[in-house]
Write a protein that holds these residues in place. Structure first.
Motif, PDB file in Angstrom:
ATOM      1  N   ARG A  80      -5.611   0.388  47.709  1.00  0.00           N
ATOM      2  CA  ARG A  80      -6.907   0.452  48.164  1.00  0.00           C
ATOM      3  C   ARG A  80      -7.461   1.625  48.984  1.00  0.00           C
ATOM      4  N   ARG A  81      -6.384   2.195  49.842  1.00  0.00           N
ATOM      5  CA  ARG A  81      -6.388   3.435  50.220  1.00  0.00           C
ATOM      6  C   ARG A  81      -6.807   4.534  49.438  1.00  0.00           C
ATOM      7  N   VAL A  82      -6.016   4.654  48.140  1.00  0.00           N
ATOM      8  CA  VAL A  82      -6.277   5.424  47.302  1.00  0.00           C
ATOM      9  C   VAL A  82      -7.701   5.277  46.571  1.00  0.00           C
ATOM     10  N   PHE A  83      -8.239   3.919  46.431  1.00  0.00           N
ATOM     11  CA  PHE A  83      -9.677   3.845  46.010  1.00  0.00           C
ATOM     12  C   PHE A  83     -10.573   4.409  47.138  1.00  0.00           C
ATOM     13  N   GLY A  84     -10.113   4.210  48.572  1.00  0.00           N
ATOM     14  CA  GLY A  84     -11.105   4.736  49.362  1.00  0.00           C
ATOM     15  C   GLY A  84     -11.115   6.277  49.455  1.00  0.00           C
ATOM     16  N   ARG A  85     -10.186   6.713  49.217  1.00  0.00           N
ATOM     17  CA  ARG A  85     -10.126   8.141  49.376  1.00  0.00           C
ATOM     18  C   ARG A  85     -10.762   9.035  48.354  1.00  0.00           C
ATOM     19  N   MET A  86     -10.776   8.359  47.023  1.00  0.00           N
ATOM     20  CA  MET A  86     -11.568   8.871  46.022  1.00  0.00           C
ATOM     21  C   MET A  86     -13.088   8.661  46.355  1.00  0.00           C
ATOM     22  N   VAL A  87     -13.563   7.500  46.881  1.00  0.00           N
ATOM     23  CA  VAL A  87     -14.872   7.409  47.049  1.00  0.00           C
ATOM     24  C   VAL A  87     -15.416   8.318  48.321  1.00  0.00           C
ATOM     25  N   GLU A  88     -14.557   8.318  49.117  1.00  0.00           N
ATOM     26  CA  GLU A  88     -15.108   9.191  50.449  1.00  0.00           C
ATOM     27  C   GLU A  88     -15.051  10.635  49.885  1.00  0.00           C
ATOM     28  N   ASP A  89     -14.162  11.055  49.353  1.00  0.00           N
ATOM     29  CA  ASP A  89     -14.150  12.519  48.632  1.00  0.00           C
ATOM     30  C   ASP A  89     -15.249  12.824  47.984  1.00  0.00           C
ATOM     31  N   VAL A  90     -15.717  11.906  46.798  1.00  0.00           N
ATOM     32  CA  VAL A  90     -17.088  12.124  46.173  1.00  0.00           C
ATOM     33  C   VAL A  90     -18.260  12.156  46.984  1.00  0.00           C
ATOM     34  N   ILE A  91     -18.161  11.500  48.006  1.00  0.00           N
ATOM     35  CA  ILE A  91     -19.558  11.170  49.119  1.00  0.00           C
ATOM     36  C   ILE A  91     -19.631  12.606  49.928  1.00  0.00           C
ATOM     37  N   ALA A  92     -18.526  12.987  50.320  1.00  0.00           N
ATOM     38  CA  ALA A  92     -18.340  14.196  51.064  1.00  0.00           C
ATOM     39  C   ALA A  92     -18.822  15.580  50.368  1.00  0.00           C
ATOM     40  N   ARG A 143     -31.580  18.174  37.884  1.00  0.00           N
ATOM     41  CA  ARG A 143     -31.437  18.192  36.529  1.00  0.00           C
ATOM     42  C   ARG A 143     -31.268  19.727  36.070  1.00  0.00           C
ATOM     43  N   ALA A 144     -31.859  20.634  36.866  1.00  0.00           N
ATOM     44  CA  ALA A 144     -31.889  22.172  36.598  1.00  0.00           C
ATOM     45  C   ALA A 144     -31.005  22.719  37.351  1.00  0.00           C
ATOM     46  N   MET A 145     -30.408  22.228  38.341  1.00  0.00           N
ATOM     47  CA  MET A 145     -29.309  22.986  38.984  1.00  0.00           C
ATOM     48  C   MET A 145     -28.282  23.746  38.277  1.00  0.00           C
ATOM     49  N   GLY A 146     -27.913  23.322  37.064  1.00  0.00           N
ATOM     50  CA  GLY A 146     -26.877  23.835  36.204  1.00  0.00           C
ATOM     51  C   GLY A 146     -25.540  23.580  36.654  1.00  0.00           C
ATOM     52  N   LEU A 147     -25.325  22.509  37.288  1.00  0.00           N
ATOM     53  CA  LEU A 147     -23.887  21.987  37.750  1.00  0.00           C
ATOM     54  C   LEU A 147     -23.953  20.607  37.981  1.00  0.00           C
ATOM     55  N   THR A 148     -22.754  20.200  38.288  1.00  0.00           N
ATOM     56  CA  THR A 148     -22.698  18.699  38.622  1.00  0.00           C
ATOM     57  C   THR A 148     -22.552  18.314  39.937  1.00  0.00           C
ATOM     58  N   VAL A 149     -23.429  17.889  40.577  1.00  0.00           N
ATOM     59  CA  VAL A 149     -23.580  17.429  42.123  1.00  0.00           C
ATOM     60  C   VAL A 149     -22.522  16.527  42.541  1.00  0.00           C
ATOM     61  N   ILE A 150     -22.445  15.665  41.696  1.00  0.00           N
ATOM     62  CA  ILE A 150     -21.322  14.152  42.001  1.00  0.00           C
ATOM     63  C   ILE A 150     -20.215  14.733  41.354  1.00  0.00           C
ATOM     64  N   ARG A 151     -19.204  15.030  42.103  1.00  0.00           N
ATOM     65  CA  ARG A 151     -17.706  15.242  41.639  1.00  0.00           C
ATOM     66  C   ARG A 151     -16.719  15.160  42.573  1.00  0.00           C
ATOM     67  N   PHE A 152     -15.487  15.254  42.310  1.00  0.00           N
ATOM     68  CA  PHE A 152     -14.292  15.194  42.965  1.00  0.00           C
ATOM     69  C   PHE A 152     -14.299  16.722  43.621  1.00  0.00           C
ATOM     70  N   SER A 153     -13.560  17.055  45.035  1.00  0.00           N
ATOM     71  CA  SER A 153     -13.321  18.239  45.556  1.00  0.00           C
ATOM     72  C   SER A 153     -12.165  18.631  44.540  1.00  0.00           C
TER      73      SER A 153
END
Length: 387
Positions: free
Chosen positions: A256-268, A286-296
């Motif tokens: 669950r800590r692994v899960f939490g780290r992934m979610v927190e990273d995406v939000i940050a 849509r026009a930004m040309g990059l993915t806004v929601i992603r992992f670091s």
């Protein structure tokens, strides 16, 4: 209050078939509800995630995976001020097109369908929600909003144009091309932030629960995970806080800590990108040309190491490969049998069968039927018809 770059329900591009607005649900809430009540959604209960449905009651199925994806999508989209109903609807629909036996079944069906335009489960999900679900008097499919269809179509990013992933090279999957010809989904752009959230929620969910299921199956153990990035520090933290904790609680606390780290990273990462770009509408996203929601980048590299580990120790484990061979035989046997004798399909399919004008059209109907099977039904039909 929704952020200015969120999908606003009152600004939806609407539905292909005009309908009266609901007096108590937004358009995206209505999409979500229609997906949940669809036949294809119910069938996910008996479709493989990694382990074939009959191999154990505790492993994830395609349905429980989908529910977990939807939960993650609601959490992330809520924190970012996005439309949680749209993110949830896309998450709930993202795997509707999966075959029995997971990616093994999809690989087999894709080879069989190669002469007839191929097969892709993302495109098949669109075919289901626009054509194959037939419950409403006024239209085929679920008549979802443009925004939900866009999210399903661009589940993994732009499909055409400069920003498309290399795996999308070549002709569009026929199921996607048919829908896009009827209603332009702007396949060259990135999707809404809500659709991007649904996509990353898929990654979060399977990265987390495949570790759980792999441990339960005995294909690897906690000592293996302590040698990996992300999971190793999580187990070390639990051991420091709770020395002597029993095995199952220790496992759950670490993952669950692994899960939490992934979610927190995406939000940050999302907050940083959105704060920097300051989009004032979903069209600007849509026009930004990059993915806004992603992992670091650091976490993405660490998760790649975990996925490589899972590929070798779980997805290609000898016991899993044996089952892959067996279920591939079932698909390889059923598809050509139905193609040669389409009268073997159920009565409700006969209208479509009688209307076909080419072998390709017939093959696509047979693929619809086989892809819609649950694991247990495919195995039963394999035993009954193929021995």
């Amino acid at each position: 209050m929704l952020a200015p770059f969120a999908c606003q329900p009152d600004q939806s591009r609407g539905r292909l078939h005009l309908e009266r607005m609901s007096s108590f649900r937004s358009p995206f809430q209505r999409d979500r509800d229609r997906i949940i009540h669809s036949s294809a959604f119910r069938r996910l209960k008996h479709k493989t995630q990694v382990f074939v449905e009959h191999e154990g009651d505790y492993y994830r199925t395609r349905l429980t995976h989908t529910i977990e994806v939807a939960q993650v999508a609601r959490t992330i989209s809520g924190v970012l001020g996005l439309n949680t109903d749209l993110a949830e609807a896309i998450a709930l629909a993202h795997d509707l097109g999966h075959t029995p036996f997971g990616h093994t079944g999809e690989d087999a069906l894709a080879l069989l369908m190669a002469p007839f335009g191929g097969f892709d489960h993302n495109a098949q999900a669109l075919r289901i929600v626009t054509r194959l679900e037939r419950h409403y008097a006024d239209f085929d499919g679920l008549n979802l909003t443009w925004e939900s269809l866009e999210g399903i179509a661009k589940h993994n990013g732009p499909v055409t144009g400069l920003n498309a992933d290399a795996k999308h090279s070549g002709p569009l999957p026929y199921a996607l091309a048919e829908v896009n010809a009827q209603w332009d989904l702007e396949l060259h752009t990135h999707a809404s932030a809500e659709a991007q959230v649904a996509a990353i929620a898929d990654d979060v969910a399977y990265s987390h629960h495949d570790l759980h299921d792999g441990l339960r199956s005995g294909l690897f153990d906690e000592n293996d995970l302590m040698e990996l990035p992300v999971t190793g520090p999580a187990f070390a933290e639990v051991d420091a806080l709770y020395p002597g904790l029993d095995k199952m609680r220790r496992r759950h606390e670490a993952l669950r800590r692994v899960f939490g780290r992934m979610v927190e990273d995406v939000i940050a990462v999302a907050k940083n990108r959105l704060d920097a770009a300051k989009p004032q509408s979903v069209e600007e996203v849509r026009a930004m040309g990059l993915t806004v929601i992603r992992f670091s980048k650091p976490l993405y590299q660490e998760l790649k190491a975990i996925r490589t580990f899972l590929f070798h120790r779980m997805y290609r484990a000898p016991s899993v490969l044996v089952m892959r061979e067996q279920v591939t035989e079932v698909v390889n046997g059923l598809f050509p049998l139905y193609l040669a004798q389409p009268e073997m399909l159920p009565e409700e399919w006969m209208h479509d069968i009688e209307a076909v004008q080419s072998q390709t059209e017939l093959a696509r109907i047979v693929a619809d039927y086989v892809a819609g099977m649950t694991d247990r039904f495919a195995l039963q039909e394999g035993q009954r018809l193929l021995g």
